[in-house]
Write an enzyme that holds these catalytic residues in place. Structure first.
Site, short mmCIF file in Angstrom:
data_model
loop_
_atom_site.label_atom_id
_atom_site.label_comp_id
_atom_site.label_asym_id
_atom_site.label_seq_id
_atom_site.Cartn_x
_atom_site.Cartn_y
_atom_site.Cartn_z
N ASP A 67 0.81 -1.22 0.00
CA ASP A 67 0.00 0.00 0.00
C ASP A 67 0.84 1.27 0.00
O ASP A 67 2.07 1.22 0.16
CB ASP A 67 -0.96 0.00 1.21
CG ASP A 67 -0.26 -0.38 2.51
OD1 ASP A 67 0.98 -0.35 2.56
OD2 ASP A 67 -0.95 -0.71 3.48
N ASN A 136 -7.22 -2.42 14.49
CA ASN A 136 -8.62 -2.74 14.19
C ASN A 136 -8.77 -3.98 13.30
O ASN A 136 -9.84 -4.23 12.75
CB ASN A 136 -9.32 -1.53 13.54
CG ASN A 136 -8.70 -1.16 12.18
OD1 ASN A 136 -7.73 -1.77 11.75
ND2 ASN A 136 -9.26 -0.16 11.53
N HIS A 138 -7.11 -4.57 10.48
CA HIS A 138 -6.87 -4.41 9.05
C HIS A 138 -5.55 -5.04 8.63
O HIS A 138 -4.63 -5.19 9.43
CB HIS A 138 -6.97 -2.94 8.60
CG HIS A 138 -5.81 -2.07 8.92
ND1 HIS A 138 -5.93 -0.76 9.33
CD2 HIS A 138 -4.47 -2.27 8.87
CE1 HIS A 138 -4.74 -0.22 9.51
NE2 HIS A 138 -3.85 -1.11 9.23
N GLU A 143 -9.59 -1.69 5.36
CA GLU A 143 -10.23 -1.33 6.62
C GLU A 143 -11.53 -2.14 6.82
O GLU A 143 -12.19 -2.52 5.85
CB GLU A 143 -10.60 0.16 6.58
CG GLU A 143 -9.40 1.09 6.50
CD GLU A 143 -8.67 1.28 7.82
OE1 GLU A 143 -8.55 0.31 8.60
OE2 GLU A 143 -8.21 2.40 8.08
C1 GLP Z 1 -0.44 0.45 8.48
C2 GLP Z 1 -0.07 -0.38 7.27
C3 GLP Z 1 -0.25 -1.86 7.53
C4 GLP Z 1 0.42 -2.24 8.82
C5 GLP Z 1 -0.25 -1.50 9.96
C6 GLP Z 1 0.35 -1.83 11.31
O1 GLP Z 1 -1.76 0.78 8.54
N1 GLP Z 1 -0.82 0.01 6.14
O2 GLP Z 1 0.29 -2.59 6.44
O3 GLP Z 1 0.34 -3.63 9.03
O4 GLP Z 1 -0.09 -0.10 9.72
O5 GLP Z 1 1.48 -1.05 11.51
P1 GLP Z 1 2.52 -1.22 12.66
O6 GLP Z 1 3.38 -2.37 12.26
O7 GLP Z 1 3.28 0.06 12.70
O8 GLP Z 1 1.77 -1.49 13.91
#
Ligand code: GLP
Length: 243
Positions: A67, A136, A138, A143
């Site tokens: 993404d 959440n 995702h 989402e």
């Molecule tokens: C973002 C990314 C996800 C990732 C998530 C968790 O929203 N788009 O791909 O898994 O954050 O991030 P973190 O690893 O910083 O908790």
């Protein structure tokens, strides 16, 4: 879905990097699906170490990131393009032309989405997809919603995700409201999937995910139950609410 509970962040990163290295040794032309955020940083560090000390070879590896924020230029320090260069690509022998990240700055975002899925297909599909999980539930930027897109698409970020990701920005107002994200179908087509989760901040998400084997669009990560080769590597803190 296989669940591996490991002691802590370092153990999770070791395990994930070991699986990726194994895939690369088996197939030096492997296509890797990569994630951003705090979770995979340790995994990338260990892969960099393997490149430096053990000659792990990235020269024929292709990557596709999950993404990118809409509206951020690749030079923006909060863009995922920037993150990937600084945390990983600049430290290994991967060819820049073999790395793919959706372009958040392109005028025609819809065209960018269609082109992204086509490029994955042309590369032969993703052999190994690395994922994190949002608080959440995702994955990528898919989402929780009444329905989820199958293909790469433009998504509107939830308040919860904006709040969670605002720690990387100087204020929550600066977090882009939209992003380009691979769809559930794009992710499920990967031949192997490994989702990482660490820390108490992910405990509720992991509890919700593992509470039943039902697939729910309110917990996008639950779609991994449909995949024949999905593994979750979770540390004890993130597993702490699972009974
Ligand atoms: C973002 C990314 C996800 C990732 C998530 C968790 O929203 N788009 O791909 O898994 O954050 O991030 P973190 O690893 O910083 O908790």
């Amino acid at each position: 879905m296989q669940i591996l509970v490991v002691k802590d962040y370092d153990a999770m990163s070791q395990q994930a990097s070991h699986l990726i290295a194994q895939e690369m040794k088996k197939n030096p032309c492997a296509v890797l699906g990569l994630a951003t955020g705090s979770t995979p940083i340790g995994t990338y560090k260990e892969l960099i170490r393997m490149y430096r000390e053990e000659h792990l070879d990235f020269s024929r590896i292709t990557t596709f990131n999950l993404d990118e924020y809409a509206g951020l230029d690749t030079s923006h320090p909060n863009s995922y393009s920037y993150y990937m260069r600084v945390e990983f690509f600049d430290h290994i022998n991967i060819k820049k032309e073999n790395t793919h990240i959706p372009d958040g700055k392109i005028k025609d975002l819809n065209m960018c989405c269609r082109y992204y899925d086509q490029s994955i297909e042309q590369a032969g599909g993703i052999d190994f997809q690395l994922l994190g999980i949002g608080p959440n539930g995702h994955i990528a930027f898919i989402e929780p919603d009444e329905a989820l897109s199958v293909h790469t698409n433009i998504v509107t970020l939830t308040k919860e995700t904006i709040a969670a990701n605002s720690r990387f920005f100087s204020s929550p107002d600066e977090v882009p409201r939209q992003a380009i994200s691979m769809g559930v179908g794009s992710i499920l087509q990967a031949r192997k999937i490994v989702l990482l989760a660490n820390g108490v901040g992910k405990a509720q998400a992991i509890k919700n995910l593992l509470a039943s084997d039902k697939v729910s669009t309110q917990i996008p990560a639950s779609f991994l139950y449909l995949h024949p080769q999905a593994t979750i590597i979770v540390d004890e803190a993130a597993y702490s609410l699972v009974l």
